[in-house]
Design a protein around this motif. Structure first.
Motif, mmCIF file in Angstrom:
data_model
loop_
_atom_site.group_PDB
_atom_site.id
_atom_site.type_symbol
_atom_site.label_atom_id
_atom_site.label_comp_id
_atom_site.label_asym_id
_atom_site.label_seq_id
_atom_site.Cartn_x
_atom_site.Cartn_y
_atom_site.Cartn_z
ATOM 1 N N HIS A 1 0.866 -1.182 0.000
ATOM 2 C CA HIS A 1 0.000 0.000 0.000
ATOM 3 C C HIS A 1 0.902 1.231 0.000
ATOM 4 C CE1 HIS A 1 -3.779 2.112 1.923
ATOM 5 N NE2 HIS A 1 -3.133 2.926 1.088
ATOM 6 N N GLU B 1 -5.744 2.096 -4.760
ATOM 7 C CA GLU B 1 -6.546 2.175 -3.538
ATOM 8 C C GLU B 1 -7.865 2.809 -3.963
ATOM 9 O OE1 GLU B 1 -5.260 4.682 -0.277
ATOM 10 O OE2 GLU B 1 -6.635 3.696 1.112
ATOM 11 N N SER C 1 -10.999 1.105 0.258
ATOM 12 C CA SER C 1 -10.963 1.850 1.526
ATOM 13 C C SER C 1 -12.100 2.854 1.600
ATOM 14 C CB SER C 1 -9.649 2.640 1.655
ATOM 15 O OG SER C 1 -8.527 1.829 1.536
ATOM 16 N N HIS D 1 -12.892 6.614 2.920
ATOM 17 C CA HIS D 1 -12.244 7.874 3.318
ATOM 18 C C HIS D 1 -13.327 8.913 3.576
ATOM 19 C CE1 HIS D 1 -9.003 6.002 0.767
ATOM 20 N NE2 HIS D 1 -8.305 6.324 1.831
HETATM 21 ZN ZN ZN Z 1 -6.528 5.361 2.437
#
Ligand code: ZN
Ligand code: ZN
Length: 245
Positions: A8, A74, A100, A102
């Motif tokens: 990542h 991502e 993810s 956010h």
């Molecule tokens: Zn992130």
């Protein structure tokens, strides 16, 4: 425990990260990592690159200076139905997909049921490899309900080193998530989430947490080269064709 791949990492393409792809790879080489995954942000993140950036990653050599360079993203979970801000056709080009949540790309409504439903749908997305930094407080979900489903669908749960620095309010959640992964035998990955080259390969906070709860090393996919390679082999084939460099 030694982590052999940082899966990542962001580059200048994300526009709020400050090292080039080549600088990030060189940093991985210095840290003696086997691999680095380049995972710039999906298009809804302000300043993020577009579809063609991700689809054209195939021009990057498979290895640079002996480091395996994994082409990833991502992606942002962009609604509570668990949709991502990237087309399936683009995901098919990539070798590593982190999903993810956010706060800047998904309104935090602090609703455990809504977050649970969103993650249950992400779990079913065949392109997703990793559930990114899911300890974020504003997106708390029902861990006991969802984490076994991540495992059932072969997803890897991320323990993100950067969360201990920039998402401190979620540290207790990260611990709970790791404990529930341990309880249900769900595999994890340990990542830096580096936004600058000097952060590549820094995993100290995440490793301390795992030590504290006596987390079994064989569930950490990126703590052994063979284990990591066999995960890469097991994922659906991408449309990405490497050049021969
Ligand atoms: Zn992130
Ligand atoms: Zn990130």
């Amino acid at each position: 425990m030694k982590i052999i791949a940082d899966t990542h990492c962001h580059t200048t393409a994300s526009t709020h990260a400050y090292s080039s792809l080549e600088e990030m790879v060189k940093a991985a080489q210095k840290k003696n990592l086997y691999a680095i995954a380049i995972t710039d942000h999906g298009r809804l993140m302000p300043g993020a690159p577009g579809q063609w950036y991700f689809e054209n990653l195939r021009i990057i050599p498979k290895k640079i200076d002996g480091v395996r360079v994994i082409k990833g993203i991502e992606a942002n979970v962009c609604d509570y139905d668990g949709n991502l801000d990237v087309e399936d056709s683009s995901l098919g080009y990539l070798e590593w997909v982190i999903a993810s949540m956010h706060e800047i790309t998904l309104e935090p409504i602090c609703d455990i049921d809504a977050c649970t439903a969103a993650w249950l749908n992400v779990a079913k997305n065949p392109y997703v490899d990793v559930i990114g930094h899911s300890g974020v407080k504003a997106f708390k979900f029902d861990y006991e309900k969802v984490i076994p489903e991540f495992g059932r669908y072969g997803k890897l749960v991320e323990i993100n080193n950067n969360s201990f620095i920039i998402r401190k309010s979620g540290i207790e959640n990260c611990k709970k998530i790791a404990q529930i992964c341990k309880k249900h035998g769900v595999r994890i990955v340990v990542n830096s989430d580096a936004h600058f080259s000097s952060q590549v390969g820094i995993f100290d906070n995440a490793i301390s947490l795992l030590k504290e709860i006596d987390f079994p090393e064989d569930l950490v996919v990126n703590s052994d080269i063979d284990r990591f390679k066999s995960y890469l082999k097991s994922r659906p084939k991408t449309a990405l064709i490497h050049n021969k460099n």
